[in-house]
Design an enzyme around this catalytic site. Sequence first.
Site, PDB file in Angstrom:
ATOM      1  N   ASP A 127       0.786  -1.175  -0.033  1.00  0.00           N
ATOM      2  CA  ASP A 127      -0.012   0.015   0.023  1.00  0.00           C
ATOM      3  C   ASP A 127       0.718   1.406   0.163  1.00  0.00           C
ATOM      4  OD1 ASP A 127      -2.407   1.604   0.042  1.00  0.00           O
ATOM      5  OD2 ASP A 127      -2.686   1.188   2.097  1.00  0.00           O
ATOM      6  N   HIS A 161       3.019   2.859  -8.955  1.00  0.00           N
ATOM      7  CA  HIS A 161       2.505   1.305  -9.036  1.00  0.00           C
ATOM      8  C   HIS A 161       3.835   0.718  -9.730  1.00  0.00           C
ATOM      9  CE1 HIS A 161      -1.132   1.928  -7.743  1.00  0.00           C
ATOM     10  NE2 HIS A 161      -1.889   2.342  -8.821  1.00  0.00           N
ATOM     11  N   LEU A 208      11.672 -20.143  -2.974  1.00  0.00           N
ATOM     12  CA  LEU A 208      10.437 -19.232  -2.429  1.00  0.00           C
ATOM     13  C   LEU A 208       9.206 -19.511  -3.417  1.00  0.00           C
ATOM     14  CD1 LEU A 208       9.267 -16.701  -0.718  1.00  0.00           C
ATOM     15  CD2 LEU A 208      10.333 -15.468  -2.694  1.00  0.00           C
TER      16      LEU A 208
HETATM   17  C1  FPP Z   1      -2.009   0.057  -3.231  1.00  0.00           C
HETATM   18  O1  FPP Z   1      -1.734   1.329  -3.272  1.00  0.00           O
HETATM   19  C2  FPP Z   1      -1.393  -0.523  -4.409  1.00  0.00           C
HETATM   20  C3  FPP Z   1      -2.129  -1.239  -5.350  1.00  0.00           C
HETATM   21  C4  FPP Z   1      -3.472  -1.159  -5.397  1.00  0.00           C
HETATM   22  C5  FPP Z   1      -1.264  -1.911  -6.507  1.00  0.00           C
HETATM   23  C6  FPP Z   1      -0.363  -2.699  -6.035  1.00  0.00           C
HETATM   24  C7  FPP Z   1       0.581  -3.177  -7.307  1.00  0.00           C
HETATM   25  C8  FPP Z   1       1.822  -3.205  -7.389  1.00  0.00           C
HETATM   26  C9  FPP Z   1       2.774  -2.666  -6.295  1.00  0.00           C
HETATM   27  C10 FPP Z   1       2.259  -3.825  -8.560  1.00  0.00           C
HETATM   28  C11 FPP Z   1       2.567  -5.183  -8.446  1.00  0.00           C
HETATM   29  C12 FPP Z   1       3.263  -5.672  -9.628  1.00  0.00           C
HETATM   30  C13 FPP Z   1       3.442  -7.122  -9.764  1.00  0.00           C
HETATM   31  C14 FPP Z   1       4.251  -7.683 -10.800  1.00  0.00           C
HETATM   32  C15 FPP Z   1       3.113  -8.154  -8.695  1.00  0.00           C
HETATM   33  P1  FPP Z   1      -2.470   2.661  -3.574  1.00  0.00           P
HETATM   34  O2  FPP Z   1      -2.645   2.970  -4.784  1.00  0.00           O
HETATM   35  O3  FPP Z   1      -3.789   2.332  -2.737  1.00  0.00           O
HETATM   36  O4  FPP Z   1      -1.983   3.731  -2.682  1.00  0.00           O
HETATM   37  P2  FPP Z   1      -2.442   4.998  -2.210  1.00  0.00           P
HETATM   38  O5  FPP Z   1      -3.379   4.324  -0.854  1.00  0.00           O
HETATM   39  O6  FPP Z   1      -1.401   5.854  -1.614  1.00  0.00           O
HETATM   40  O7  FPP Z   1      -3.485   5.647  -2.897  1.00  0.00           O
END
Ligand code: FPP
Length: 235
Positions: free
Chosen positions: A16, A33, A126
């Site tokens: 997050d 992201h 893993l």
């Molecule tokens: C939450 O942060 C994050 C997500 C909804 C997406 C997480 C995805 C990735 C890190 C990419 C993963 C990639 C692979 C290949 C596994 P948010 O957008 O809700 O953050 P905020 O709360 O600050 O808005």
Amino acid sequence: MDKRENLPVHIGIIMDGNGRWAKKHGLPRNMGHKKGAETFEKISKYCRDIGIRWLTVYAFSTENWKRPPEEVAGLMALMRQYLKNMDTAFGEKIAVRFIGDRGPLDGDIVKLIEKAEAANIPEPKLTVQVALNYGGRDEIVHAVKKLAEDVKSGALEPEDVDEREIAKRLYSPDAPDPDLIIRPSGEERISNFLLWQCAYSELVFMDVLWPDFTPEHLEKALDEYEKRSRRFGGI
Ligand code: FPP
């Protein structure tokens, strides 16, 4: 290998804070992201190197479709890119699986997922599980539907329904329950992540945005985990 006495076997991470990281740096959300995916790659390899056997990351929830279409498209593009570059993206001796409802995903992503899961990883250290279009309640509903079908067909008697019969029908029945769940970004909630499996997980909330999360942060979470005494309802 880590020298700790009780290293978790399975770690779950709610990745997050990508959006806030992007905002802080004056960048579009999808850049957050992208940076978050780089962090995921680094942390997976670190987990492998210290002897963690299972890592489950929350990449896209069943509720994330509510985000602006360009953000959803950006996240799916990122997933495609990683899946196409499996060998280098996920790292040596790392097996990959996906958990979640594949129904609403684009056909090409589903094909790439199937290919990634079928890849033969010799002696994986893993297993990384990527939760994609995943919801804990949705997972339980799927399991209960399968169970109801088995009862209807006579394969299972209603009196034989127990926790094991439900757990067997979850997305990844052979994965052990997570010992430790880490949520960075300062939010302190579980947000529909591994609801069935988190019954006895230790929860560690950290005040760092996911793109800024480093192996040092993981070590801090492991320090905290080591201090906790797990009783599983006993004394
Ligand atoms: C939450 O942060 C994050 C997500 C909804 C997406 C997480 C995805 C990735 C890190 C990419 C993963 C990639 C692979 C290949 C596994 P948010 O957008 O809700 O953050 P905020 O709360 O600050 O808005």
